[in-house]
Design a protein around this motif. Structure first.
Motif, short mmCIF file in Angstrom:
data_model
loop_
_atom_site.label_atom_id
_atom_site.label_comp_id
_atom_site.label_asym_id
_atom_site.label_seq_id
_atom_site.Cartn_x
_atom_site.Cartn_y
_atom_site.Cartn_z
N SER A 1 0.83 -1.20 0.00
CA SER A 1 0.00 0.00 0.00
C SER A 1 0.86 1.26 0.00
O SER A 1 0.56 2.23 -0.70
CB SER A 1 -0.93 0.00 1.22
N PRO B 1 -4.06 0.77 3.94
CA PRO B 1 -3.73 -0.56 3.40
C PRO B 1 -4.90 -1.17 2.67
O PRO B 1 -6.05 -1.09 3.13
CB PRO B 1 -3.36 -1.37 4.65
N GLU B 2 -4.62 -1.76 1.53
CA GLU B 2 -5.65 -2.40 0.74
C GLU B 2 -5.49 -3.92 0.81
O GLU B 2 -4.39 -4.43 0.93
CB GLU B 2 -5.58 -1.93 -0.71
#
Length: 417
Positions: free
Chosen positions: A42, A376-377
């Motif tokens: 990310s 954050p993904e």
């Protein structure tokens, strides 16, 4: 096959403490990898987005040899008006390109009538530049809302914050730019400081911005001359393929020496952050290797112990006519189940950790930019890859003990003490 997995699960519950300890090691390894991959990936994506959206764009087109001399901002390697029109026509025909914009880069002396300093200038088309670099407006100090109208007008200049602080310039002040053109003559023009802009890392990070027509007047260049064309793709994921396609499309244009007249460069070719991005990829791979090692050692150890403790049991089922292949499958299935349990639990814990970080609004700094929020993904493909690696490592680690168990002689195994 279903019966094999039922027996494998039953054997795992027979040795609860060992199963729990082994699973906890795998869970810990998977959780750490999911967290690290999610956070590092990310941060990398966010930094690339900042660099491409606020400065470099996805791709840049230059006259051959310009980038190798870019530190000196060579005016003799600019594209003339005809070359720019030819390049723009190629870009307009490419359906993968969202937009493109011309730039003229130069060096000049900036003076506020009391002090002077050298400054790099990026002259832009104020209507096209915000489209190829939509994050540029966010770097303007005091620009909390979207810019209404053009980025700047003729007669205006945007000054880097460091330069402005160094010689005491503020918005609304009048400054003078003095530049040397291609043939060595000097010209000066007055400008009004419209805004200040914060710095970022990489080339053009400390550039001032001015109207491209003003730059042509200052340098007394021909109409249409540009230093580079900045390109924004519809999808950054297609960057490598788009670069190859454009290089092939521009290959038909030759200079007087018969060599390609244009060069295509991705943002990674122009930014020092590309090295950091590659280091992040190496670190992620390293962490995954460590995770695989943890899984291999944990499962191998527990399966070796399982085989050693169940030698007489193995001899009994072999004497009853169970083929070696089925015995091997029983132990491989047990190792696979350990990996499955650890990977599922670890991935869920990792996702929970990423979601907790996302909702906590953790901030960090990058270059001169502060209070960037870490978002954050969750990459489903990355999670599937991690799970596949754990399952493959678990099955592989169980293979050697399983092979040993399947090759035992029933008489020797039954007589084992």
């Amino acid at each position: 096959m279903r019966n094999i997995f039922k027996i494998a699960l039953r054997n795992m519950t027979r040795y609860k403490r060992r199963t729990i300890l082994t699973s906890m090691l795998i869970i810990l390894g998977v959780t750490m990898v999911v967290l690290f991959s999610g956070l590092a990936g990310s941060v990398k994506s966010m930094m690339i987005g900042i660099i491409t959206d606020s400065n470099l764009g996805h791709l840049q087109i230059h006259k051959r040899g310009y980038v190798s001399s870019i530190d000196t901002l060579p005016l003799n390697l600019n594209m003339n008006g005809e070359a720019y029109q030819n390049a723009a026509a190629v870009l307009d025909r490419d359906p993968g390109i969202e937009s493109h914009a011309p730039r003229l880069k130069l060096g000049a002396v900036l003076s506020n009538f009391a002090e002077s300093t050298n400054v790099r200038l990026t002259a832009v088309d104020p209507a096209k530049e915000p489209v190829v670099c939509p994050g540029l407006a966010s770097r303007l100090l005091g620009a909390s809302e979207a810019i209404q109208g053009p980025l700047l007008e003729q007669g205006q200049i945007i000054i880097p914050q460091k330069v402005a602080n160094g010689i005491g310039i503020k918005p609304g002040d009048t400054v003078v730019l003095v530049a040397t053109n291609r043939d060595g003559s000097v010209n000066g023009m007055q400008f009004t400081v419209s805004r200040l802009i914060e710095d970022i890392m990489g080339p053009s990070g400390k550039d001032a911005y001015m109207h491209i027509d003003d730059a042509r007047s200052l340098l007394r260049t021909e109409k249409g001359e540009v230093s580079e064309i900045v390109v924004r793709l519809r999808s950054c994921a297609d960057l490598d393929q788009a670069s190859k396609d454009l290089a092939a499309a521009f290959g038909g244009f030759k200079n007087t020496r018969g060599k390609p007249a244009f060069e295509v460069h991705t943002w990674a070719d122009l930014s020092p952050f590309a090295s950091i991005a590659n280091m992040i990829d190496v670190l992620i791979i390293t962490v995954k290797i460590v995770m695989i090692a943890i899984v291999l050692i944990s499962v191998l150890n527990v399966m070796l112990m399982s085989v050693f403790e169940r030698i007489r049991e193995i001899g009994t089922i072999a004497a009853m006519g169970t083929p070696p292949g089925k015995i091997l499958a029983l132990f491989v299935a047990e190792g696979f189940c350990l990996g499955l349990l650890g990977s599922v639990a670890g991935i869920f814990l990792g996702i929970a950790g990423l979601l907790a970080i996302k909702t906590s609004h953790v901030t960090f700094s990058f270059g001169r930019m502060d209070n960037l929020i870490l978002r954050p993904e969750i990459n489903v493909t990355e999670l599937a890859l991690i799970a596949a690696m754990v399952l493959a490592a678990s099955a592989l680690a169980a293979l050697q003990p399983a092979w040993k168990a399947s090759r035992m002689e029933p008489v020797d195994a039954l007589g084992h003490v």
